[in-house]
Design a protein around this motif. Structure first.
Motif, short mmCIF file in Angstrom:
data_model
loop_
_atom_site.label_atom_id
_atom_site.label_comp_id
_atom_site.label_asym_id
_atom_site.label_seq_id
_atom_site.Cartn_x
_atom_site.Cartn_y
_atom_site.Cartn_z
N SER A 224 0.85 -1.19 0.00
CA SER A 224 0.00 0.00 0.00
C SER A 224 0.88 1.23 0.00
N GLU A 225 0.26 2.39 -0.08
CA GLU A 225 1.01 3.65 -0.05
C GLU A 225 0.13 4.73 0.55
N GLY A 226 0.79 5.83 0.98
CA GLY A 226 0.05 6.97 1.52
C GLY A 226 -0.25 6.82 2.99
N PHE A 227 -1.24 7.58 3.46
CA PHE A 227 -1.53 7.69 4.88
C PHE A 227 -3.04 7.80 5.08
N ASP A 228 -3.50 7.30 6.20
CA ASP A 228 -4.91 7.41 6.54
C ASP A 228 -5.03 7.70 8.02
N PRO A 229 -5.30 8.96 8.40
CA PRO A 229 -5.51 10.14 7.57
C PRO A 229 -4.18 10.79 7.14
N PRO A 230 -4.21 11.63 6.10
CA PRO A 230 -2.99 12.29 5.63
C PRO A 230 -2.59 13.44 6.55
N PRO A 231 -1.37 13.96 6.37
CA PRO A 231 -0.96 15.13 7.17
C PRO A 231 -1.86 16.33 6.94
N SER A 232 -1.94 17.18 7.93
CA SER A 232 -2.80 18.35 7.90
C SER A 232 -2.32 19.35 6.84
N SER A 233 -3.26 20.04 6.24
CA SER A 233 -2.92 21.09 5.29
C SER A 233 -2.43 22.36 5.98
N ALA A 234 -2.61 22.45 7.30
CA ALA A 234 -2.16 23.63 8.04
C ALA A 234 -0.65 23.69 8.17
N LYS A 235 0.03 22.58 7.95
CA LYS A 235 1.49 22.55 8.03
C LYS A 235 1.97 21.55 7.00
N GLN A 236 2.84 22.02 6.12
CA GLN A 236 3.36 21.15 5.07
C GLN A 236 4.87 21.29 5.01
N SER A 237 5.53 20.30 4.41
CA SER A 237 6.97 20.32 4.24
C SER A 237 7.32 19.68 2.91
N GLU A 238 8.31 20.25 2.24
CA GLU A 238 8.77 19.66 0.98
C GLU A 238 9.40 18.29 1.20
N GLN A 239 9.72 17.95 2.43
CA GLN A 239 10.34 16.65 2.72
C GLN A 239 9.30 15.57 3.03
N TRP A 240 8.05 15.93 3.03
CA TRP A 240 7.02 14.95 3.35
C TRP A 240 6.60 14.20 2.08
N PHE A 241 7.47 13.31 1.65
CA PHE A 241 7.22 12.54 0.45
C PHE A 241 6.19 11.44 0.73
N ASN A 242 5.63 10.93 -0.35
CA ASN A 242 4.78 9.77 -0.23
C ASN A 242 5.60 8.60 0.32
N GLN A 243 4.95 7.71 1.04
CA GLN A 243 5.62 6.54 1.59
C GLN A 243 4.89 5.27 1.16
N TYR A 244 5.69 4.20 1.09
CA TYR A 244 5.19 2.90 0.64
C TYR A 244 5.31 1.91 1.78
N HIS A 245 4.35 0.98 1.83
CA HIS A 245 4.24 0.08 2.97
C HIS A 245 4.15 -1.36 2.48
N LEU A 246 4.89 -2.23 3.17
CA LEU A 246 4.83 -3.66 2.90
C LEU A 246 4.48 -4.39 4.19
N ARG A 247 3.62 -5.35 4.05
CA ARG A 247 3.28 -6.22 5.19
C ARG A 247 3.33 -7.67 4.70
N PHE A 248 4.00 -8.52 5.50
CA PHE A 248 3.96 -9.95 5.23
C PHE A 248 3.21 -10.64 6.36
N THR A 249 2.25 -11.48 5.99
CA THR A 249 1.39 -12.14 6.97
C THR A 249 1.37 -13.64 6.74
N PRO A 250 1.92 -14.45 7.64
CA PRO A 250 1.65 -15.88 7.59
C PRO A 250 0.16 -16.12 7.83
#
Length: 784
Positions: free
Chosen positions: A677-703
């Motif tokens: 998956s990717e992104g955030f739930d919920p995403p960062p607030s629009s009241a404060k932003q940073s150019e370093q807040w890139f999208n992130q990717y997530h991996l989960r492994f489940t037996p």
């Protein structure tokens, strides 16, 4: 006998010294948590358990803490606190021969040693002539920088309006934040400007700077301490007045008009009393306990330092200042730090540690230079510099385990300044290369416009030139554990970023409170300067939707979750530990114990981590046992700025970033699946932003499937320009999960013992490396 409840979190049970402790500073501080309603106390220290051979005794104490003025002889002691003639159990401690002797005189003696006049913070009146002469000598470069800043400040407005009241953050957080943030930085810059102007006056004798500083401090002293900047309403605005304000006032004291000076004294008297009631406990509704015993808030940890500086600067004019300093003496000279101990680690992480430890230097340096009492001799300080060197590389793209992990210029400069100051004040002189590397990195970094402050340090400017010979830090091995706050680092090459494989690990006894998250047994990983595994989410404001419902949660960290459930959140019960550290020529090993963090659904949740040096690989084994009747699916999570490539059949993944690689091989060959998956739930607030807040990717492994017990192994192999990731062949041999890396073998017990290649064991894992055999058990690593 008073009955007490012992708790494993150091803030719930703040006893010092702990039973059986070996304090590294002599005399130790004594502190305890009284029962509700108890108000007067005593302390007995003796050479015998029966407390008959008394060596120290204090009676009629108003606060549950004592810092003796004289050191104890080496040996074993027993102590107990008393109330109404009764005392709880007796505790022992031992003073060793090599404990640092640091005798702190009473606060009255501090005041007696202060200059009768001003300045008295960092510099004395008799030193001013030499300070001004040095503008054309030893301080020429620094003076040019200070003069440029001060001349720029002269052109600014020296009046500041009182801020508005804040909106209700519970009704509309973003509206609150948009109002609060500009107040914070505008007021902070205004008083920082006063401090720099006052410093320029000290350094030059140019009254233009003094007058501007006086006007600024007189202006902000017209604010109502009980109004919009009241500590209970907007503590950041309150702290803006007293953070650098006491120093500025001290340095231009004689340049105020009588009217201005009276206005300033009254402002700081009121704010001092408000601050004291807030951190010590008093009649105000905001007072919730005593710092270091029943109160440990981060902001409180700033306010105690600011209160001490007010007391030192204004004590002749504020009668209560002596009372404040009497209480602060054991707090600042014994109990502090409350987010770590002697090994130098800071539970809230490098960014917040930089701010809070840096603020403490304001008091430590002021006390040292004015009175000769040298708190930098406490072991924490030198060790703190080493913690930073191991856990915060200059090249770091992202730092973990706590709020504010951005790669901002201000954070890098603050870290360099702090470590440089510690290196100078402790006399270690061993961090020069580390400091220089941070300064070089900082030149290429940016700072958000809203956060920009001048980075010139008054402590640094007023310090005597240090001509001592530089030393090299003595590094032994690749593993360094800082168990006091539950941090550890494995660094393959501290000297060469292009070859360094840096894994930093956290499992903390300070748990998931304040600026820490529900992430015991977490890790972040850099390979050749590139961050390949990191915590997910961003600090868009304390308590925002994103912060509260993503960042605080275990799912956003490189930890296991149990059928979607994370660790116990915002709880002092959610504690962890780094245990059983071991290192030799072939491996470096540690165990993270997060049993208590998953205690609502597990009796055991531990992460074993072994670095296989010859292969530049990490073996990670998560060990899970469910609470009876509460089976869970064990889920392994990892996050990155870059997409994960998955091979379902091979049970492997790969992530790459600018030539650096992390390849993961799961040691699990029954049913299981990857989730991406990717992104955030919920995403960062629009009241404060940073150019370093890139999208992130997530991996989960489940037996597949909920189970009562599971051991899940994964081999993580690093690669970079000079290193190919090790080839791993993973298979299941009978009931044993096996990884073959060249001629070496790693085997994980899946519950029926280990049997592979003629080797048998009941251990959790067996490693056959370079002709040596290692077993990982509950007791740690054993070798054969």
């Amino acid at each position: 006998m008073i009955e007490e409840t012992r708790h494993h979190h150091p803030h719930i049970d703040p006893r010092q010294p702990r039973d059986g402790a070996r304090p590294r500073t002599n005399p130790p501080v004594f502190a305890w948590k009284p029962l509700e309603g108890q108000e007067r106390f005593g302390l007995i220290v003796a050479r015998d358990r029966a407390l008959s051979n008394t060596v120290f005794q204090a009676e009629d104490l108003a606060d549950p803490m004592v810092l003796p003025e004289r050191a104890f002889e080496p040996g074993r002691y027993w102590w107990a606190w008393t109330c109404d003639g009764d005392h709880p159990e007796t505790f022992s401690f031992e003073i060793e021969d090599d404990a640092v002797v640091l005798e702190v005189p009473a606060a009255d003696e501090w005041l007696a040693r202060l200059p009768a006049g001003h300045p008295r913070i960092y510099v004395r009146p008799e030193q001013i002539e030499e300070l001004r002469t040095s503008r054309s000598g030893a301080r020429a470069g620094r003076w040019a920088e200070l003069q440029t800043l001060a001349d720029r400040l002269l052109a600014e407005d020296h009046e500041i309006e009182e801020p508005p009241y804040l909106p209700d953050r519970r009704a509309d957080y973003e509206d609150f934040f948009r109002t609060w943030l500009p107040i914070l930085w505008r007021s902070r810059r205004f008083v920082k400007g006063a401090e720099l102007l006052a410093l320029a006056w000290l350094a030059s004798g140019d009254r233009r700077y003094a007058r501007a500083a006086c006007e600024r401090m007189a202006s902000i002293s017209r604010w109502d301490p009980e109004g919009t900047s009241f500590i209970g309403h907007n503590d950041e605005a309150h702290m803006s007045v007293i953070w650098d304000g006491s120093k500025a006032v001290d340095w231009v004291w004689d340049e105020f008009t009588d009217e201005e000076r009276a206005l300033v004294i009254e402002q700081f008297r009121q704010r001092g009393e408000i601050t004291y009631e807030h951190v010590h406990g008093g009649s105000r509704a905001s007072a919730r306990g005593t710092y270091g015993v029943t109160r440990f808030g981060s902001h409180d940890g700033r306010e105690i330092i600011f209160l001490a500086l007010i007391g030192m600067v204004f004590h002749e004019h504020i009668p209560d200042a002596r009372r404040w300093l009497d209480w602060l003496r054991p707090v600042l000279c014994g109990i502090w730090p409350v987010w770590g101990r002697d090994d130098g680690s800071w539970a809230e992480g490098p960014a917040y540690g930089s701010a809070y430890v840096g603020i403490m230097t304001m008091f430590a340096t002021a006390l040292k230079r004015a009175t000769g009492v040298d708190l930098y001799r406490r072991p924490f300080w030198r060790n703190h510099a080493h913690w930073r060197r191991w856990c915060f590389p200059p090249y770091a793209e992202w730092i973990g385990f706590g709020d504010h992990s951005e790669r901002w210029k201000g954070i890098w400069l603050a870290n360099a300044a702090l470590v440089d100051l510690i290196d100078r004040e402790t006399g270690a002189r061993e961090m020069g290369d580390y400091v220089d590397a941070f300064m070089r990195e900082a030149q290429n970094l940016e700072e958000p416009q809203s956060r920009r402050l001048p980075h010139l340090s008054a402590q640094d400017y007023l310090a005597e030139p240090d001509d001592g010979e530089a030393n090299a830090p003595r590094d032994e091995g690749m593993l360094r554990v800082f168990a006091d706050a539950g941090w550890a680092a494995i660094r393959s090459d501290l000297q060469d970023p292009a070859r360094d494989i840096a894994l930093v690990f956290r499992s903390s006894p300070y748990g998931a409170v304040s600026h820490s998250h529900a992430n015991n047994n977490d890790f972040f990983l850099h390979v050749a300067g590139r961050c390949l595994a990191m915590p997910s989410g961003y600090y868009d404001g304390y308590g925002s939707n994103h912060h509260t419902h993503w960042v605080w949660h275990t799912k956003s960290h490189n930890c296991v979750t149990l059928s979607g459930a994370g660790q116990i959140m915002r709880s002092h019960d959610s504690v962890g530990a780094v245990e059983n550290a071991f290192e030799d020529a072939r491996i470096a090993y540690l165990r993270g114990n997060a049993d208590a963090s998953y205690a609502d659904r597990a009796t055991r949740c531990r992460r074993h981590l072994a670095y296989l040096k010859a292969h530049a690989c990490f073996l990670m084994i998560d060990e899970f046992m469910a609470r009876p009747g509460l089976p869970s699916a064990l889920e392994w999570n990892i996050h990155s700025w870059d997409r994960f490539a998955v091979d379902d059949g091979a049970r492997s993944f790969r992530v790459e970033r600018d030539g650096s690689v992390l390849a993961g091989h799961f040691l699990y060959h029954h049913n299981g699946f990857f989730s991406l998956s990717e992104g955030f739930d919920p995403p960062p607030s629009s009241a404060k932003q940073s150019e370093q807040w890139f999208n992130q990717y997530h991996l989960r492994f489940t037996p597949t499937g909920p189970v009562e017990q599971r051991n899940l192994g994964v081999v993580l192999c690093a690669g970079h320009g000079e290193l190919q990731p090790a080839a791993v062949e993973a298979e299941r041999v009978g009931e044993t999960e096996v990884a073959r890396i060249g001629d070496d073998v790693v085997a994980v017990n899946m519950g029926a013992g280990i049997a592979v290649d003629g080797m048998q064991s009941d251990a959790l894992a067996l490693l056959a490396l370079g002709g040596a055999r290692y077993e990982i058990t509950d007791e740690g690593v054993t070798t054969a």
